[in-house]
Design an enzyme around this catalytic site. Structure first.
Site, PDB file in Angstrom:
ATOM      1  N   GLU A  17       0.841  -1.201   0.000  1.00 11.69           N
ATOM      2  CA  GLU A  17       0.000   0.000   0.000  1.00 11.69           C
ATOM      3  C   GLU A  17       0.876   1.251   0.000  1.00 11.69           C
ATOM      4  OE1 GLU A  17      -2.014   0.614   3.682  1.00 11.69           O
ATOM      5  OE2 GLU A  17      -2.332   2.712   3.130  1.00 11.69           O
TER       6      GLU A  17
ATOM      7  N   ASP B  47       0.562   3.806  -2.994  1.00 15.61           N
ATOM      8  CA  ASP B  47       0.189   5.199  -2.764  1.00 15.61           C
ATOM      9  C   ASP B  47       1.164   6.121  -3.480  1.00 15.61           C
ATOM     10  OD1 ASP B  47      -1.161   7.370  -0.956  1.00 15.61           O
ATOM     11  OD2 ASP B  47       0.997   7.622  -0.670  1.00 15.61           O
TER      12      ASP B  47
ATOM     13  N   ASP C 177      -7.159   1.026   0.708  1.00 14.47           N
ATOM     14  CA  ASP C 177      -5.787   0.569   0.944  1.00 14.47           C
ATOM     15  C   ASP C 177      -5.441  -0.626   0.058  1.00 14.47           C
ATOM     16  OD1 ASP C 177      -5.721   2.514   2.839  1.00 14.47           O
ATOM     17  OD2 ASP C 177      -5.714   1.179   4.578  1.00 14.47           O
TER      18      ASP C 177
ATOM     19  N   GLU D 188      -4.708   0.501  -3.481  1.00 13.98           N
ATOM     20  CA  GLU D 188      -3.348   1.037  -3.585  1.00 13.98           C
ATOM     21  C   GLU D 188      -2.325  -0.099  -3.588  1.00 13.98           C
ATOM     22  OE1 GLU D 188      -3.399   5.547  -1.890  1.00 13.98           O
ATOM     23  OE2 GLU D 188      -3.163   3.979  -0.379  1.00 13.98           O
TER      24      GLU D 188
END
Lengths: 222, 222
Positions: free
Chosen positions: B37, B41, B110, B113
């Site tokens: 994640e 991101d 999450d 990502e």
């Protein structure tokens, strides 16, 4: 004249206008480097994230985040900009020149990010990534996983000491929730700068760190 | 069984263990998706930055930043995750399952990502970028530059209304500096949630926006 800078960066810009724009502060002329800085900041974050992910397969996400924040913050970029003598190449307006803009950490850090963004446009992601990785090699090599990274409270304390100001005052603003799941609100007060921030978290320590982080932001924006 | 998800994403993972890890919540088992994640991101931020930069050559950096923040925030990721039926594929611990984890916006956002990060590892930056651009195509296409983006105060108001809570109270905490260069500190108070944040800026409006942004963070972390 910018040859020396390109050599130090390790990238020759095919499109020299991108290089010129990256070096142009908004006080000088348009197009200036703010859009490129936006782009460069994003690729810097991505490349450093990937490096840390690959280099430290055992570190949890929180540690990776903290390490990255440490590597991409203004202070680190400023050091790298100095190592490239970036200040000499900046194009600044008269006012900025006279007030020492060539040495201003924020201007130098922003221009370095803009140079990264310009490489991404000029030669692609991998080229920009290679330049960033090379520049950061030393900083990355000295990371000892597990070694505590300076947290926000420590950095705030150092920032204030650097300005010869008294330490911040932390105080409990409120607590909420049952004993086993309490939420703390802590306020951080820096009277000399008229800054007062608040942070919240599941522990006093976490709340203090958030408040300190926000105070650091306020100092930087001030 | 995850074939359908790969089809919806438009990426077939060569390394299926990456896909599995991306779908694994920390409540289920280790390795879970938090490191992926972190990586995802960062690539999401980079790819969206580049898309906005290319699509809107006339927008200043501040507008690009606001547009990006809007596109990468949990709410947007949650919508995309729903469009992929991502919830069905998540691997959650029993507690999370029972408490509706498959529908929890933060868990879905999450995991999405993490799927992006896993593609970066699996097939490189360009492959991940292509997937992100395809998923975001509709959202990107509907951006009308110059159209006001919902600011933090508006979003905070909507978040509170969605919870049927009263509006936040903004109040001036302090002003500093001479008339032509005043700094305002504004506090934002949400009694029902015991949240109190503070923001500062060169105008009351800017200070209110910062305080609202922080209150939104606090609500998300709460």
């Amino acid at each position: 004249m910018t040859n020396r800078l390109e050599q130090a960066l390790g990238h020759r810009y095919s499109d020299q206008s991108l290089l010129l724009t990256a070096l142009t502060h908004r006080s000088h002329s348009w197009p200036h480097n703010e859009r490129l800085e936006f782009l460069g900041d994003s690729i810097l974050n991505g490349v450093i994230a990937r490096q840390l992910f690959d280099c430290f397969p055992d570190l949890p996400e929180g540690d990776l985040s903290r390490l990255r924040a440490n590597l991409v913050r203004q202070e680190s970029l400023h050091q790298l900009a100095l190592s490239l003598s970036l200040g000499e190449f900046l194009r600044l307006g008269d006012g900025e020149l006279k007030s020492g803009g060539r040495q201003r950490p924020s201007i130098l850090a922003d221009a370095l990010e803009a140079l990264f963004g310009a490489i991404w446009l000029d030669a692609g992601f991998d080229a920009a990534s290679a330049v960033i990785v090379r520049l950061y090699a030393e900083k990355l090599a000295t990371i000892v996983p597990g070694q505590p990274i300076k947290d926000a409270k420590t950095r705030l304390q150092e920032a204030l000491q650097g300005r010869r100001l008294p330490l911040p005052k932390y105080s409990l603003a409120s607590t909420e929730g049952e004993a086993h799941a309490q939420q703390f609100s802590i306020s951080c007060q820096i009277d000399a700068l008229n800054i007062r921030t608040q942070g919240s978290g599941g522990s006093r320590r976490a709340a203090e760190q958030m408040a300190a982080e926000r105070a650091l932001e306020d100092i930087q924006h001030a």
